[in-house]
Design a protein around this motif. Sequence first.
Motif, PDB file in Angstrom:
ATOM      1  N   ILE A   1      39.411  71.791 102.804  1.00  0.00           N
ATOM      2  CA  ILE A   1      39.836  70.627 102.027  1.00  0.00           C
ATOM      3  C   ILE A   1      38.657  69.667 101.948  1.00  0.00           C
ATOM      4  O   ILE A   1      38.403  68.882 102.862  1.00  0.00           O
ATOM      5  CB  ILE A   1      41.066  69.939 102.636  1.00  0.00           C
ATOM      6  CG1 ILE A   1      42.213  70.938 102.768  1.00  0.00           C
ATOM      7  CG2 ILE A   1      41.500  68.754 101.760  1.00  0.00           C
ATOM      8  CD1 ILE A   1      43.465  70.369 103.404  1.00  0.00           C
TER       9      ILE A   1
ATOM     10  N   HIS B   1      36.138  66.603 100.373  1.00  0.00           N
ATOM     11  CA  HIS B   1      36.395  65.197 100.033  1.00  0.00           C
ATOM     12  C   HIS B   1      35.213  64.638  99.256  1.00  0.00           C
ATOM     13  O   HIS B   1      34.084  65.129  99.378  1.00  0.00           O
ATOM     14  CB  HIS B   1      36.612  64.354 101.299  1.00  0.00           C
ATOM     15  CG  HIS B   1      36.900  62.912 101.009  1.00  0.00           C
ATOM     16  ND1 HIS B   1      35.969  61.905 101.184  1.00  0.00           N
ATOM     17  CD2 HIS B   1      38.023  62.312 100.545  1.00  0.00           C
ATOM     18  CE1 HIS B   1      36.506  60.751 100.839  1.00  0.00           C
ATOM     19  NE2 HIS B   1      37.749  60.960 100.454  1.00  0.00           N
TER      20      HIS B   1
ATOM     21  N   TRP C   1      40.289  64.606  96.952  1.00  0.00           N
ATOM     22  CA  TRP C   1      40.325  65.747  97.858  1.00  0.00           C
ATOM     23  C   TRP C   1      40.414  67.036  97.054  1.00  0.00           C
ATOM     24  O   TRP C   1      40.984  67.060  95.964  1.00  0.00           O
ATOM     25  CB  TRP C   1      41.527  65.648  98.799  1.00  0.00           C
ATOM     26  CG  TRP C   1      41.526  64.406  99.619  1.00  0.00           C
ATOM     27  CD1 TRP C   1      42.083  63.201  99.290  1.00  0.00           C
ATOM     28  CD2 TRP C   1      40.912  64.222 100.899  1.00  0.00           C
ATOM     29  NE1 TRP C   1      41.861  62.280 100.281  1.00  0.00           N
ATOM     30  CE2 TRP C   1      41.145  62.886 101.288  1.00  0.00           C
ATOM     31  CE3 TRP C   1      40.195  65.068 101.759  1.00  0.00           C
ATOM     32  CZ2 TRP C   1      40.687  62.365 102.490  1.00  0.00           C
ATOM     33  CZ3 TRP C   1      39.736  64.551 102.961  1.00  0.00           C
ATOM     34  CH2 TRP C   1      39.986  63.211 103.312  1.00  0.00           C
TER      35      TRP C   1
ATOM     36  N   MET D   1      44.464  60.963 104.235  1.00  0.00           N
ATOM     37  CA  MET D   1      44.485  60.621 102.820  1.00  0.00           C
ATOM     38  C   MET D   1      45.012  59.205 102.630  1.00  0.00           C
ATOM     39  O   MET D   1      45.886  58.754 103.385  1.00  0.00           O
ATOM     40  CB  MET D   1      45.362  61.607 102.046  1.00  0.00           C
ATOM     41  CG  MET D   1      44.855  63.042 102.078  1.00  0.00           C
ATOM     42  SD  MET D   1      45.945  64.166 101.146  1.00  0.00           S
ATOM     43  CE  MET D   1      44.959  65.677 101.228  1.00  0.00           C
TER      44      MET D   1
ATOM     45  N   ILE E   1      44.129  64.365  94.380  1.00  0.00           N
ATOM     46  CA  ILE E   1      44.087  65.734  94.897  1.00  0.00           C
ATOM     47  C   ILE E   1      43.788  66.622  93.705  1.00  0.00           C
ATOM     48  O   ILE E   1      44.552  66.637  92.726  1.00  0.00           O
ATOM     49  CB  ILE E   1      45.430  66.190  95.505  1.00  0.00           C
ATOM     50  CG1 ILE E   1      45.863  65.248  96.622  1.00  0.00           C
ATOM     51  CG2 ILE E   1      45.316  67.610  96.017  1.00  0.00           C
ATOM     52  CD1 ILE E   1      45.159  65.470  97.916  1.00  0.00           C
TER      53      ILE E   1
END
Length: 423
Positions: free
Chosen positions: A62, A64, A72, A328, A334
């Motif tokens: 994941i 960023h 993300w 988050m 996302i």
Amino acid sequence: MTVDDRFGTDFEEQRRQRLGTARGERRHGPVTDWATDFSHVEPEWYQDPYPIQDDLRQRCPIAHTERFGGAWLPTRYEDVAAVAYDTDKFSSRAIIMNDMRPPLDIAPVGAAPPISSDPPFHHSARKLLLPAFTKTAVGKLEPGTRAFCHELIDSFAGREVIDAARDYASHIPMRVIGDMLGFPPEDRARFGEFVEGVLEGIGDEPEVRLARGKKLNDYLLAQIQDHLANPRDDLTTYLLNVEMGGHKLDPFHVAGTMTLLLIAGIDTTWSAIGASLWHLAKTPADRERLVAEPGLLPTAMEEFLRAYAPVTMARLVREDMHWQGVDMKADDWILLSFPAANRDPAQFDRADEVVIDREVNRHAAFGLGIHRCVGSHLARMELRVALEVWLQRIPEFTLADPSAVAWAPGQVRGPRALPLRIA
């Protein structure tokens, strides 16, 4: 009834307000580390995102970035699916990642219902569109689509090299979607400009994007005015007349859904057709096999959709939370990369290979969860017919110049320049 009667003279100003305000400034520039500074508008990404995604999946599943106000990027199938199915933690009120955040009160409708809608509104908004995209309804469009593909190829007579993206792939969905909406055939050349302005210019300054959006909005309002004055049997008239909950649709709902059908309905299929032809042009063994075994095409087509899935969607985090090991913040983006999910070796055997006779292929090219593409039957028909006609008429073709192939930036990836040698 006129546009002003129903839509109001302040429609444009309200539309601007619904786009929200900018959050964060940095968009462009070299990526220092894809795990902490990724950007989907940099050339390294849109020219060939797969090595980047594979690397992230191994070391930072994941990723960023602080660009676009914070975002993300999950790269594992299970994480992408988890976000797609979780409408409580993640909102769909905006699905194109940029530095603008629409106000919270735009939910649950969003800017382009139903793809931008949250439950429970989403269910009713999606249900309105289902009759136009059933297999039966789509089947009625196939003969005209096939004839048009032949017309396009007829126009190549005497040419040794053509741009399969601009001269073939783009025209097919422009014709199909334009006809479904009841837009003038002579306007099709403008559709590509609208698509590229909305989806490929997301890294541009807000005022530039707003100006492009105004052009599209003005065009749609003109079409609405014409349909109010001259109703006919098409999707635009249907949207203007249909009721939901006993009332006609809000003007923003009508215009937003028209935008969705025009932009997403064209770009996704344009990209899928182009990517499939690109693969066949550079992979003679697959091309020759499909020419010899045309019955294999539906299976191969699903593999092209898996391997070259064009669409990446976005969601917004509803509130601060700790999720899958990361912290988050509310209104973080996302980025749901269905292309990355489709190349996850934990989900697909030989995930990085294109296997045109792959038997089990539960890919995510059309999305996952409640927002799975309502037009998947239409997209599959257009892709299948486009490839069938091409392979029948042009069984031998190659890349004229591999270095001249150009891919679209942003969240719908497909060839924008695809020079093929056909003679």
